[in-house]
Each structure stands twice: as C-alpha cells, then as structure tokens.
Design a protein around this motif. Structure first.
Motif, PDB file in Angstrom:
ATOM      1  N   GLY A   1       0.818  -1.210   0.000  1.00 27.04           N
ATOM      2  CA  GLY A   1       0.000   0.000   0.000  1.00 27.04           C
ATOM      3  C   GLY A   1       0.851   1.258   0.000  1.00 27.04           C
ATOM      4  O   GLY A   1       0.577   2.213  -0.738  1.00 27.04           O
ATOM      5  N   ILE A   2       1.907   1.247   0.817  1.00 26.94           N
ATOM      6  CA  ILE A   2       2.826   2.389   0.860  1.00 26.94           C
ATOM      7  C   ILE A   2       3.504   2.579  -0.494  1.00 26.94           C
ATOM      8  O   ILE A   2       3.638   3.701  -0.999  1.00 26.94           O
ATOM      9  CB  ILE A   2       3.870   2.191   1.962  1.00 26.94           C
ATOM     10  CG1 ILE A   2       3.200   2.231   3.342  1.00 26.94           C
ATOM     11  CG2 ILE A   2       4.966   3.256   1.878  1.00 26.94           C
ATOM     12  CD1 ILE A   2       4.116   1.841   4.469  1.00 26.94           C
ATOM     13  N   THR A   3       3.930   1.473  -1.094  1.00 26.65           N
ATOM     14  CA  THR A   3       4.613   1.537  -2.388  1.00 26.65           C
ATOM     15  C   THR A   3       3.708   2.099  -3.470  1.00 26.65           C
ATOM     16  O   THR A   3       4.125   2.923  -4.289  1.00 26.65           O
ATOM     17  CB  THR A   3       5.111   0.143  -2.794  1.00 26.65           C
ATOM     18  OG1 THR A   3       5.974  -0.362  -1.774  1.00 26.65           O
ATOM     19  CG2 THR A   3       5.874   0.202  -4.112  1.00 26.65           C
TER      20      THR A   3
ATOM     21  N   MET B   1       3.501   5.813  -2.936  1.00 27.77           N
ATOM     22  CA  MET B   1       4.746   6.553  -3.120  1.00 27.77           C
ATOM     23  C   MET B   1       5.270   6.517  -4.551  1.00 27.77           C
ATOM     24  O   MET B   1       5.918   7.465  -4.991  1.00 27.77           O
ATOM     25  CB  MET B   1       5.810   6.002  -2.174  1.00 27.77           C
ATOM     26  CG  MET B   1       5.546   6.263  -0.712  1.00 27.77           C
ATOM     27  SD  MET B   1       5.367   8.026  -0.325  1.00 27.77           S
ATOM     28  CE  MET B   1       6.983   8.634  -0.836  1.00 27.77           C
ATOM     29  N   CYS B   2       5.026   5.414  -5.266  1.00 28.51           N
ATOM     30  CA  CYS B   2       5.626   5.277  -6.603  1.00 28.51           C
ATOM     31  C   CYS B   2       5.247   6.419  -7.543  1.00 28.51           C
ATOM     32  O   CYS B   2       6.130   7.027  -8.156  1.00 28.51           O
ATOM     33  CB  CYS B   2       5.243   3.924  -7.204  1.00 28.51           C
ATOM     34  SG  CYS B   2       6.097   3.566  -8.758  1.00 28.51           S
ATOM     35  N   PRO B   3       3.971   6.764  -7.714  1.00 28.48           N
ATOM     36  CA  PRO B   3       3.646   7.894  -8.598  1.00 28.48           C
ATOM     37  C   PRO B   3       4.251   9.206  -8.113  1.00 28.48           C
ATOM     38  O   PRO B   3       4.667  10.038  -8.922  1.00 28.48           O
ATOM     39  CB  PRO B   3       2.105   7.950  -8.546  1.00 28.48           C
ATOM     40  CG  PRO B   3       1.669   6.621  -8.058  1.00 28.48           C
ATOM     41  CD  PRO B   3       2.760   6.147  -7.146  1.00 28.48           C
ATOM     42  N   ILE B   4       4.302   9.379  -6.791  1.00 22.24           N
ATOM     43  CA  ILE B   4       4.875  10.612  -6.239  1.00 22.24           C
ATOM     44  C   ILE B   4       6.359  10.702  -6.571  1.00 22.24           C
ATOM     45  O   ILE B   4       6.858  11.765  -6.985  1.00 22.24           O
ATOM     46  CB  ILE B   4       4.651  10.664  -4.711  1.00 22.24           C
ATOM     47  CG1 ILE B   4       3.156  10.719  -4.388  1.00 22.24           C
ATOM     48  CG2 ILE B   4       5.364  11.864  -4.103  1.00 22.24           C
ATOM     49  CD1 ILE B   4       2.838  10.603  -2.916  1.00 22.24           C
ATOM     50  N   LEU B   5       7.075   9.595  -6.391  1.00 22.88           N
ATOM     51  CA  LEU B   5       8.505   9.586  -6.702  1.00 22.88           C
ATOM     52  C   LEU B   5       8.763   9.770  -8.185  1.00 22.88           C
ATOM     53  O   LEU B   5       9.703  10.476  -8.580  1.00 22.88           O
ATOM     54  CB  LEU B   5       9.123   8.267  -6.221  1.00 22.88           C
ATOM     55  CG  LEU B   5       9.220   8.080  -4.701  1.00 22.88           C
ATOM     56  CD1 LEU B   5       9.671   6.666  -4.367  1.00 22.88           C
ATOM     57  CD2 LEU B   5      10.177   9.092  -4.091  1.00 22.88           C
TER      58      LEU B   5
END
Length: 385
Positions: free
Chosen positions: A28-30, A33-37
């Motif tokens: 869920g965290i990934t 975070m992935c689109p944000i990164l």
C-alpha cells in the motif's frame, strides 16, 4: 502428535497472517509513493536509481546463503534447547557478516570515488549515481549485519516482532520521504534516508532478539571454524538458489541500462515490480513454514511436515490463481489509473508476459520452504541454476 501438529499449525498460520499483513501495508505504501517519486524525480532519475539499486543488490549474495542456514539451525537448536550450539551459530555468523559488510562498504566506496560514470549513466546524472552507489551500497552492508538478527527472530518464530519493526520503519520512512520531496529534495537525500532506515532496523532487530532470547550471547571465543563449516554445507546450496534467482529475475534493469536509455528501465520496473509484489506476497506467507518445519523435523514429526506441504500448497493456489487472472485481465486499466495512460501502453505487455508463469511458481513455493526447513535443498539448488 495430532495435538502438536495443531499447535504448530496455529503458530504457522499466525506467523503467515503477520507476514501477509506487513506485506500488504508495504505494498500500500509503495503504490502511494511510486507515482509521487516518479513525478518528483522524473523517468531518467528514477531509472538510474533503479539501475544502481539492482546492481548493488548483487552484493546481497555475499550473504552466501548463511542467513537461511541461521534460520534452520536456530529453529533446530532452540527446539532441542541447545543454547551452547545456538550461541556458537550466532557468534560465528555475526562476526562473518561484519567482515562481509566491511567488504561491501569498501568496494562501493572505492567504486563511487574512482568510477566517473557508474554503469554508463549519462554525464548529467553521473554525480548522483556515484552518491547512490555509496549510499545504497552502505544500506546493503548494514542489511547484511542486521539480517543476522532478522534470521534469529524468524528462527525463534517471532514473526510479529520482525514484521512490526520492518513495517513500522517503512511507514516512518515513507512519511519522511514525503517531507523531503515537499522540501524539494533530490534522489541522493532519499537514498540517505533509506540508509538511516536500514541502520535503525538493524538496531531494533538486535535489541528485540536479545530481549526475546536472554541467553543469546556474542563472544569471539564462540566463533569456530567447525561451526562455519557446518553452516557452509547448507548455505552453499542456499547461495546457489539465491544467485540463480538473482540472475534470472533481478538482472533486467542492468541489461536494459546497458543497451537503452534510463527511462526504459522505469517502464520495465513499473510492470515487473507488480509481479514481484505478487510473488512476494506468496513468499512472506510460506516463509513461516521454514522454522516450523525445522523444529518438527528435529523432533521427528514427519507426518506434520507432510500435512503442512499439502495444506500449504492448496491455500497458496486458492489465493494466487484469482490474482493471476486479475493481473492479466485488469493490468492495463490498473496501470493507467495508477501511473498514467503512457505506462499502460508501454508497460502492460511486460506485465502480461511476466504474469503467465505465476501459478506454476506458486505451486512450488511451499515445497521449496519444506525443503529449506528440512535441509534437503541440494536438488533444488541444481534446478534453480
């Protein structure tokens, strides 16, 4: 025997639930975070990060399969209440891994200083890639040492503590990453944050391990060549399996980086990580079998081992086959919603191809854990190679 099997089964299921819960939270965290990164770093920098990460991950092979051996023998000697042998295993392993961690840190430090364009990255990304090599290499070195304590916790069947440490730190790290990104931070600062997280995880795992097993003692007088040889017989086969898996499933970013632009790594990784997360979900569930099987095998309870193999395989297939179908049918729309339409077009073919063997791999995951737990992994190593 039936009562012992039921108690063990409840323990295994409890550990599996803990592992799966931690894994789901991590995924869920990934996903968040992935689109944000990606938006913050851009395709090229994210690709370089993935490339360096995939490269330094090969240093994890310096584990030499000893971590898997620690899980097996800690489980075995804890079941037999042989504290002397358990401490010899712990002391010998920890001293070995400290030396290996120093080797990894030294090699990455030298490479970062003398390699002008690591892995052939574009000139404008060379400085960042050198910092990434240094920081991500440092994280691998710390993980090697901390992994000893993680293996001890698994061997003691204390999955709740291990999962709580790892998921708690992932949540904290993700929140700090958001702060860094919001402040205009770059990929180097994010890697530094990852290194700090690895150090904290190792310290917490060490603290909890010693509290769970008060008799756990490190002493240079307990470091023995004979103990290392005993570990080596098992760990060599585990190393072959680890190395074969690394080459087969974790070399993609390196190959793509050698022939194509860094952005192409990003397009591949966004698809392949979805498959890795799916396989990882199965792995964290069946990992709970290894210490239980080691303990049962030490007690001579073969019937419980057989039952665990049959039940575990059924449960895994029931869980994974619907996921495999969903990935094949809905993978494209999911990528479009998650990352954007361009990733659905470019990444979905990779996702579909990698999803095809999922069912077959899942069917064999339980048998692999059974073999690890019993120490019969020689043929498994040959097949993996």
């Amino acid at each position: 025997m039936n009562q012992a099997r039921q108690i063990t089964k409840r323990k295994v299921l409890s550990n599996a639930v803990w592992n799966l819960s931690g894994f789901v939270l991590t995924i869920g965290i990934t996903f968040v975070m992935c689109p944000i990164l990606l938006r913050s770093l851009g395709d090229d920098r994210y690709g370089v990060w993935s490339l360096v990460e995939a490269t330094v991950a090969y240093f994890a092979l310096l584990d030499l399969g000893i971590g898997a051996a620690v899980v097996r023998y800690v489980s075995k000697f804890d079941a037999l209440e042989d504290r002397g042998q358990l401490n010899r295993i712990f002391s010998t392993t920890l001293s070995t891994f400290i030396i290996l961690a120093l080797v990894v840190a030294s090699l990455c430090g030298i490479a970062a200083l003398v390699w002008r364009r690591p892995l052939g990255v574009p000139e404008e990304l060379a400085l960042e890639s050198r910092w990434l090599l240094l920081l991500l290499g440092g994280s691998v070195a710390v993980e090697l040492v901390g992994g000893v304590y993680g293996a001890v916790l698994i061997g003691l069947n204390n999955f709740p503590a291990k999962v709580s440490i790892e998921t708690g730190l992932r949540v904290v790290t993700a929140l700090l990453q958001l702060v860094v990104i919001r402040a205009g931070g770059n990929v180097v600062e994010l890697a530094l944050l990852g290194l700090a997280g690895s150090v904290m995880k190792a310290l917490l795992a060490a603290t909890v391990s010693h509290r769970c097993l008060r008799s756990l003692t490190f002493s240079m007088s307990l470091v023995q060549w004979q103990t290392l040889r005993m570990l080596g017989g098992y760990s060599l086969q585990a190393l072959l399996i680890l190395a074969a898996g690394r080459v087969a499933y974790r070399s993609d970013a390196i190959v793509i980086g050698a022939f194509l632009a860094p952005a192409c790594i990003t397009y591949f990784v966004t698809a392949s990580r979805l498959i890795e997360y799916t396989k990882g979900g199965v792995s964290v569930v069946v990992t709970a079998l290894t210490p239980a099987v080691s303990a049962l095998d030490a007690q001579g309870n073969r019937q419980a081992v057989r039952r665990g193999y049959l039940d575990g395989t059924r449960y895994v297939l029931f869980l994974l086959l619907p996921v495999q179908v969903a990935v094949l049918l809905l993978g494209g729309p999911f990528l479009s919603l998650w990352l954007g339409s361009q990733y659905a077009v470019v990444s979905y073919p990779t996702l579909a191809i990698l999803a095809i063997p999922l069912g077959l791999q899942a069917a064999q995951s339980v048998s692999g854990r059974i073999l690890y737990g019993r120490g019969n992994i020689a043929w498994l190593a040959r097949l993996a190679v």
